[in-house]
Scaffold this active site. Sequence first.
Site: not given
Ligand code: SAM
Ligand code: SF4
Length: 351
Positions: A59, A63, A66, A103, A134, A194, A266
């Site tokens: 990606c 973030c 992530c 989802c 979802c 959501c 949730r």
């Molecule tokens: N890439 C898309 C986005 O960011 O909107 C969808 C997938 S992203 C993995 C969805 C959500 O997963 C993120 O917004 C975050 O809130 C949650 N998430 C990701 N990594 C996480 C982690 N290590 N611990 C808790 N929540 C996490």
């Molecule tokens: Fe990409 Fe992870 Fe951020 Fe979603 S949360 S945009 S998968 S880096």
Amino acid sequence: MSSQEGSLLRHDWTRDQVLSLFNQPFNDLLFDAQVMHRQHFDPNQVQLSTLLSIKTGACPEDCKYCPQSARYDTGLEKEKLLQIEQVIEAAKIAKASGSSRFCMGAAWRSPHDRDIPAVAEMIREVKSLGLETCMTLGMLSEAQSDKLADAGLDYYNHNLDTSKEFYGEVITTRTYQDRLNTLANVRNSGMKVCAGGIVGMGEEQQDRAGLLMELANLPVHPESVPINMLVKVAGTPMADQANLDPFEFIRTIAVARLMMPKSYVRLSAGREDMNEQMQAMAFMAGANSIFYCDKLLTTPNPKANTDMQLLERLGIAPEEYQADKDSRQQEDDLHRAINEHKNDALFYRAS
Ligand code: SAM
Ligand code: SF4
Ligand code: DTB
């Protein structure tokens, strides 16, 4: 502030009001949240959603929590968009395990228009199995959102993640306003929203309050509010983050319940690191949904049978999907009608 005021579905919270909810004595807060919960939900039912990563890793976003960001070396194996058969297979397993919602998540900043037909097919196929659908695919344009809604998508997940003030410490590649715009597009397309966030990222209580304030002050409360506890993944900048006090996590759930009384709250990522007592306390605080089955997107989740045992010990039943409930209700009504009229000659002639 009393629970009654909260039940008016307010959208005008100030941060000080939210902080005063947070800082009540723990038992008062839990009691108010449980009373509020009982006004709007069956306290002994929890909704089950199963996640599937339909496109994994690589990606472009940054973030810091992530494991799927291309910027961090987390050892994750990346995968292109799954084939429809793989998605159907996973959805069937989720359904057979007792899940009511499926989802699908993609590690995208936003989908390309060329991806939409494939994800629309996933929506249609999963829905036809009798599951709620979802998706979480990143930012959506108005047109993309409309197309997902047209395909029948029930919910779109897009998290605000944290407060406006702390946001810049977590993500720099898209703005808070970008996220609010996507939520507005989803709402305008007629899908259920959501939206929630993550706690335990090193934010202060005022940020947790700020997150809930933003969510509750949206024009319509999100139908589903995931509260994730940070899953600390080696290689991400947040790998060594200090643990959040578990009681503060429970407080966050309880405050979410009080501020958004009719929303599903949730108990989301992070359950692998929570003991049964903590999860039971989250249900007491008003959580009424979980991610269910062995994997979140890329990290482990409690085993399905472990969760089923826990729910059973707590006397909690998995909530049925309304469509299933409706069709079962229709069958019941039909059987009742047949029984009531079985001596009725007219009924027999007509049937
Ligand atoms: N890439 C898309 C986005 O960011 O909107 C969808 C997938 S992203 C993995 C969805 C959500 O997963 C993120 O917004 C975050 O809130 C949650 N998430 C990701 N990594 C996480 C982690 N290590 N611990 C808790 N929540 C996490
Ligand atoms: Fe990409 Fe992870 Fe951020 Fe979603 S949360 S945009 S998968 S880096
Ligand atoms: C949400 O709020 N949490 C889920 C779902 N929405 C997409 C994702 C949690 C991801 C946890 C880290 C992982 O497994 O990659």
